[in-house]
Design a protein around this motif. Structure first.
Motif, PDB file in Angstrom:
ATOM      1  N   VAL A 108       0.833  -1.206   0.000  1.00 56.77           N
ATOM      2  CA  VAL A 108       0.000   0.000   0.000  1.00 56.77           C
ATOM      3  C   VAL A 108       0.866   1.254   0.000  1.00 56.77           C
ATOM      4  O   VAL A 108       0.655   2.183  -0.795  1.00 56.77           O
ATOM      5  CB  VAL A 108      -0.960  -0.013   1.208  1.00 56.77           C
ATOM      6  CG1 VAL A 108      -1.652   1.317   1.367  1.00 56.77           C
ATOM      7  CG2 VAL A 108      -1.983  -1.116   1.053  1.00 56.77           C
ATOM      8  N   ILE A 109       1.832   1.315   0.868  1.00 54.54           N
ATOM      9  CA  ILE A 109       2.676   2.507   0.965  1.00 54.54           C
ATOM     10  C   ILE A 109       3.564   2.639  -0.275  1.00 54.54           C
ATOM     11  O   ILE A 109       3.691   3.720  -0.849  1.00 54.54           O
ATOM     12  CB  ILE A 109       3.511   2.472   2.257  1.00 54.54           C
ATOM     13  CG1 ILE A 109       2.573   2.583   3.467  1.00 54.54           C
ATOM     14  CG2 ILE A 109       4.534   3.583   2.279  1.00 54.54           C
ATOM     15  CD1 ILE A 109       3.239   2.313   4.782  1.00 54.54           C
TER      16      ILE A 109
ATOM     17  N   GLY B 117       2.935   1.383  -3.197  1.00 49.94           N
ATOM     18  CA  GLY B 117       2.057   1.667  -4.331  1.00 49.94           C
ATOM     19  C   GLY B 117       1.688   3.129  -4.422  1.00 49.94           C
ATOM     20  O   GLY B 117       1.590   3.689  -5.518  1.00 49.94           O
ATOM     21  N   SER B 118       1.482   3.762  -3.274  1.00 44.91           N
ATOM     22  CA  SER B 118       1.131   5.182  -3.309  1.00 44.91           C
ATOM     23  C   SER B 118       2.288   6.013  -3.848  1.00 44.91           C
ATOM     24  O   SER B 118       2.084   6.943  -4.627  1.00 44.91           O
ATOM     25  CB  SER B 118       0.734   5.665  -1.918  1.00 44.91           C
ATOM     26  OG  SER B 118       1.846   5.687  -1.055  1.00 44.91           O
TER      27      SER B 118
ATOM     28  N   LEU C  84       2.426   5.303  -7.651  1.00 50.80           N
ATOM     29  CA  LEU C  84       1.361   6.001  -8.373  1.00 50.80           C
ATOM     30  C   LEU C  84       1.628   7.490  -8.460  1.00 50.80           C
ATOM     31  O   LEU C  84       1.297   8.130  -9.462  1.00 50.80           O
ATOM     32  CB  LEU C  84       0.012   5.744  -7.702  1.00 50.80           C
ATOM     33  CG  LEU C  84      -0.587   4.372  -7.932  1.00 50.80           C
ATOM     34  CD1 LEU C  84      -1.851   4.208  -7.115  1.00 50.80           C
ATOM     35  CD2 LEU C  84      -0.883   4.158  -9.397  1.00 50.80           C
ATOM     36  N   ARG C  85       2.218   8.058  -7.432  1.00 49.08           N
ATOM     37  CA  ARG C  85       2.536   9.481  -7.458  1.00 49.08           C
ATOM     38  C   ARG C  85       3.509   9.782  -8.595  1.00 49.08           C
ATOM     39  O   ARG C  85       3.350  10.762  -9.325  1.00 49.08           O
ATOM     40  CB  ARG C  85       3.131   9.912  -6.126  1.00 49.08           C
ATOM     41  CG  ARG C  85       3.398  11.416  -6.072  1.00 49.08           C
ATOM     42  CD  ARG C  85       4.009  11.833  -4.793  1.00 49.08           C
ATOM     43  NE  ARG C  85       5.353  11.229  -4.699  1.00 49.08           N
ATOM     44  CZ  ARG C  85       6.093  11.243  -3.630  1.00 49.08           C
ATOM     45  NH1 ARG C  85       5.650  11.788  -2.527  1.00 49.08           N
ATOM     46  NH2 ARG C  85       7.285  10.696  -3.629  1.00 49.08           N
TER      47      ARG C  85
ATOM     48  N   THR D 114       1.598   9.446 -11.997  1.00 49.77           N
ATOM     49  CA  THR D 114       0.685  10.560 -12.257  1.00 49.77           C
ATOM     50  C   THR D 114       1.461  11.828 -12.545  1.00 49.77           C
ATOM     51  O   THR D 114       1.013  12.651 -13.353  1.00 49.77           O
ATOM     52  CB  THR D 114      -0.272  10.797 -11.080  1.00 49.77           C
ATOM     53  OG1 THR D 114       0.488  10.964  -9.876  1.00 49.77           O
ATOM     54  CG2 THR D 114      -1.238   9.654 -10.913  1.00 49.77           C
TER      55      THR D 114
END
Length: 106
Positions: free
Chosen positions: A23-24, A26-27, A30-31, A34
């Motif tokens: 989760v961490i 992946g964030s 993704l940042r 993007t």
């Protein structure tokens, strides 16, 4: 040895830690992706210098005034509303029917 085996059996360590890392991590991933997307959009939105010279705010107001004068000259009281063809209708045939109806009524 006792500590390693007990950690391998612990469900929090076995399932929770990898989930938190996913989760961490992946964030952060993704940042970055993007940010690449928004940078690419900025590059695409830039105008060419030749095109940018044509799109001038002062010239745009002149163009709008010219279009307004053209619209004033058009007689909007005599227009006819003609329905376009439906997707299942043949457009040429339908337009010919509309023209013949208009010529009969005129």
């Amino acid at each position: 040895m006792f500590n390693i085996k007990s950690l391998q059996r612990n469900k929090t360590v076995k399932y929770g830690v990898p989930m938190l890392l996913l989760v961490i991590g992946g964030s952060f991933g993704l940042r970055e992706f993007t940010q690449i997307r928004y940078d690419a959009q900025k590059i695409r939105k830039r105008l060419d210098p030749s095109l940018e010279a044509k799109v001038d705010a002062q010239k745009q107001s002149v163009i709008l005034e010219e279009e307004y004068k053209k619209m004033k000259e058009i007689n909007l009281d005599e227009w006819k509303n003609i329905r376009g063809p439906r997707p299942w209708e043949d457009s040429r045939e339908y337009q010919e029917q509309q023209r013949s109806r208009l010529s009969k009524t005129s």
